[in-house]
Design an enzyme around this catalytic site. Sequence first.
Site, PDB file in Angstrom:
ATOM      1  N   HIS A  19      43.205  51.205 103.492  1.00 27.64           N
ATOM      2  CA  HIS A  19      44.739  50.946 103.513  1.00 27.64           C
ATOM      3  C   HIS A  19      45.505  50.735 102.213  1.00 27.64           C
ATOM      4  O   HIS A  19      46.595  51.453 102.181  1.00 27.64           O
ATOM      5  CB  HIS A  19      44.928  49.866 104.457  1.00 27.64           C
ATOM      6  CG  HIS A  19      44.441  50.065 105.970  1.00 27.64           C
ATOM      7  ND1 HIS A  19      43.455  48.774 106.541  1.00 27.64           N
ATOM      8  CD2 HIS A  19      44.587  50.715 106.813  1.00 27.64           C
ATOM      9  CE1 HIS A  19      43.286  49.159 107.664  1.00 27.64           C
ATOM     10  NE2 HIS A  19      43.831  50.310 107.892  1.00 27.64           N
ATOM     11  N   LYS A  43      42.072  46.468 120.974  1.00 30.37           N
ATOM     12  CA  LYS A  43      41.347  45.584 120.215  1.00 30.37           C
ATOM     13  C   LYS A  43      41.628  44.215 120.232  1.00 30.37           C
ATOM     14  O   LYS A  43      42.689  43.668 120.548  1.00 30.37           O
ATOM     15  CB  LYS A  43      41.723  45.990 118.739  1.00 30.37           C
ATOM     16  CG  LYS A  43      41.336  47.345 118.277  1.00 30.37           C
ATOM     17  CD  LYS A  43      41.570  47.635 117.140  1.00 30.37           C
ATOM     18  CE  LYS A  43      41.054  49.060 116.460  1.00 30.37           C
ATOM     19  NZ  LYS A  43      41.863  49.588 115.408  1.00 30.37           N
ATOM     20  N   ARG A  92      40.770  59.629 108.242  1.00 25.34           N
ATOM     21  CA  ARG A  92      39.601  59.430 107.369  1.00 25.34           C
ATOM     22  C   ARG A  92      38.581  60.571 107.575  1.00 25.34           C
ATOM     23  O   ARG A  92      38.101  61.132 106.717  1.00 25.34           O
ATOM     24  CB  ARG A  92      38.783  58.139 107.881  1.00 25.34           C
ATOM     25  CG  ARG A  92      39.331  56.783 107.427  1.00 25.34           C
ATOM     26  CD  ARG A  92      38.879  55.665 107.968  1.00 25.34           C
ATOM     27  NE  ARG A  92      39.333  55.706 109.592  1.00 25.34           N
ATOM     28  CZ  ARG A  92      38.470  55.016 110.505  1.00 25.34           C
ATOM     29  NH1 ARG A  92      37.777  53.948 109.772  1.00 25.34           N
ATOM     30  NH2 ARG A  92      38.599  54.888 111.754  1.00 25.34           N
ATOM     31  N   SER A 130      37.613  48.428 109.684  1.00 27.86           N
ATOM     32  CA  SER A 130      37.824  47.015 109.695  1.00 27.86           C
ATOM     33  C   SER A 130      36.673  46.447 110.393  1.00 27.86           C
ATOM     34  O   SER A 130      36.210  45.287 110.075  1.00 27.86           O
ATOM     35  CB  SER A 130      39.207  46.797 110.521  1.00 27.86           C
ATOM     36  OG  SER A 130      39.987  47.492 109.688  1.00 27.86           O
TER      37      SER A 130
HETATM   38  N1  COA Z   1      40.891  53.602 104.917  1.00 26.85           N
HETATM   39  C1  COA Z   1      39.772  52.724 105.790  1.00 26.85           C
HETATM   40  N2  COA Z   1      39.969  52.680 107.027  1.00 26.85           N
HETATM   41  C2  COA Z   1      40.757  52.888 107.629  1.00 26.85           C
HETATM   42  C3  COA Z   1      41.989  53.597 106.866  1.00 26.85           C
HETATM   43  C4  COA Z   1      41.900  54.012 105.552  1.00 26.85           C
HETATM   44  N3  COA Z   1      42.932  54.547 104.905  1.00 26.85           N
HETATM   45  N4  COA Z   1      42.938  54.101 107.804  1.00 26.85           N
HETATM   46  C5  COA Z   1      42.630  53.508 109.184  1.00 26.85           C
HETATM   47  N5  COA Z   1      41.409  52.879 108.852  1.00 26.85           N
HETATM   48  C6  COA Z   1      40.529  52.343 110.104  1.00 26.85           C
HETATM   49  C7  COA Z   1      40.853  50.830 110.106  1.00 26.85           C
HETATM   50  O1  COA Z   1      39.838  50.076 109.226  1.00 26.85           O
HETATM   51  C8  COA Z   1      40.360  50.591 111.721  1.00 26.85           C
HETATM   52  O2  COA Z   1      39.263  50.511 111.743  1.00 26.85           O
HETATM   53  P1  COA Z   1      38.426  49.867 113.229  1.00 26.85           P
HETATM   54  O3  COA Z   1      38.944  50.675 114.290  1.00 26.85           O
HETATM   55  O4  COA Z   1      37.292  49.368 112.936  1.00 26.85           O
HETATM   56  O5  COA Z   1      39.380  48.559 113.478  1.00 26.85           O
HETATM   57  C9  COA Z   1      40.950  52.036 112.077  1.00 26.85           C
HETATM   58  O6  COA Z   1      40.698  53.019 111.111  1.00 26.85           O
HETATM   59  C10 COA Z   1      42.316  52.010 112.646  1.00 26.85           C
HETATM   60  O7  COA Z   1      42.935  51.155 112.810  1.00 26.85           O
HETATM   61  P2  COA Z   1      44.289  50.576 112.031  1.00 26.85           P
HETATM   62  O8  COA Z   1      44.641  51.444 110.916  1.00 26.85           O
HETATM   63  O9  COA Z   1      44.385  49.008 111.965  1.00 26.85           O
HETATM   64  O10 COA Z   1      45.293  50.920 113.214  1.00 26.85           O
HETATM   65  P3  COA Z   1      45.146  50.927 114.726  1.00 26.85           P
HETATM   66  O11 COA Z   1      44.404  52.457 115.096  1.00 26.85           O
HETATM   67  O12 COA Z   1      44.432  49.735 115.383  1.00 26.85           O
HETATM   68  O13 COA Z   1      46.789  50.897 115.003  1.00 26.85           O
HETATM   69  C11 COA Z   1      48.626  51.072 116.272  1.00 26.85           C
HETATM   70  C12 COA Z   1      47.065  51.356 116.104  1.00 26.85           C
HETATM   71  C13 COA Z   1      48.738  49.469 116.189  1.00 26.85           C
HETATM   72  C14 COA Z   1      49.433  51.602 115.210  1.00 26.85           C
HETATM   73  C15 COA Z   1      48.898  51.428 117.930  1.00 26.85           C
HETATM   74  O14 COA Z   1      47.979  50.722 118.682  1.00 26.85           O
HETATM   75  C16 COA Z   1      50.507  51.254 118.098  1.00 26.85           C
HETATM   76  O15 COA Z   1      51.296  51.968 118.041  1.00 26.85           O
HETATM   77  N6  COA Z   1      50.636  50.223 118.954  1.00 26.85           N
HETATM   78  C17 COA Z   1      51.786  49.608 119.391  1.00 26.85           C
HETATM   79  C18 COA Z   1      52.129  49.941 120.911  1.00 26.85           C
HETATM   80  C19 COA Z   1      52.306  51.321 121.169  1.00 26.85           C
HETATM   81  O16 COA Z   1      53.386  51.990 120.956  1.00 26.85           O
HETATM   82  N7  COA Z   1      51.417  52.084 121.934  1.00 26.85           N
HETATM   83  C20 COA Z   1      51.579  53.461 122.184  1.00 26.85           C
HETATM   84  C21 COA Z   1      51.042  54.244 120.810  1.00 26.85           C
HETATM   85  S1  COA Z   1      51.199  56.182 121.233  1.00 26.85           S
END
Ligand code: COA
Length: 167
Positions: A19, A43, A92, A130
């Site tokens: 990130h 999650k 990724r 993560s």
């Molecule tokens: N390098 C390494 N790992 C990365 C990365 C990078 N550049 N980018 C993403 N990742 C990994 C993270 O470590 C994470 O791993 P995990 O699945 O083991 O936890 C995964 O990819 C994605 O997680 P993260 O980047 O933390 O985001 P997320 O996908 O959990 O986030 C939200 C999702 C919060 C953006 C989304 O659920 C949201 O918008 N929520 C609000 C409610 C909403 O509007 N919902 C409708 C959405 S359409």
Amino acid sequence: MNKTTVVYPGSFDPFTEGHLNIIARAAGIFEKIIILVGHNSSKKTTLSTKERVSLIVEVTKDYTNVEVESFNGLLVDYIRKKGVRTILRGMRCHSDFEYELQMATANKLMDKEVETLFMVTESQFSHISSSLIKEIISLGGSAKGFVPAVVEKKLIEKLRPEEKRRK
Ligand code: COA
């Protein structure tokens, strides 16, 4: 409408070096980046919102154009309220594509003004996640190089509480 501010949303449980690499590269492109600690209903987080925000503030303190906020609710509602229209996400590998496409499309259907931009994760971070980091730490391993040192310290406190008690 603000054209050069992007919102970088995620659960960030925890915020990883991957990130941080996206932020370092995006900080040179966009005028302002808002890192948004959001809620992913599929999650269950290890770190509280407050802990995630404070760790991200600490590890991004050298970037003057980066802000950290948290939100509950729909991302498009936050975006609309802020007067921003661009979401930044890291990609990724090809297995991320389907999930990201689904989110970007859903957000677009909810608000046609919203655009999602993707930045390809650098190869040294494409294998980390993560949850993998949390598994390594909870089993006694080191996450050095995967997460900033302060993040690793906090995860050890949370996931290996017996070590804290022994000290
Ligand atoms: N390098 C390494 N790992 C990365 C990365 C990078 N550049 N980018 C993403 N990742 C990994 C993270 O470590 C994470 O791993 P995990 O699945 O083991 O936890 C995964 O990819 C994605 O997680 P993260 O980047 O933390 O985001 P997320 O996908 O959990 O986030 C939200 C999702 C919060 C953006 C989304 O659920 C949201 O918008 N929520 C609000 C409610 C909403 O509007 N919902 C409708 C959405 S359409």
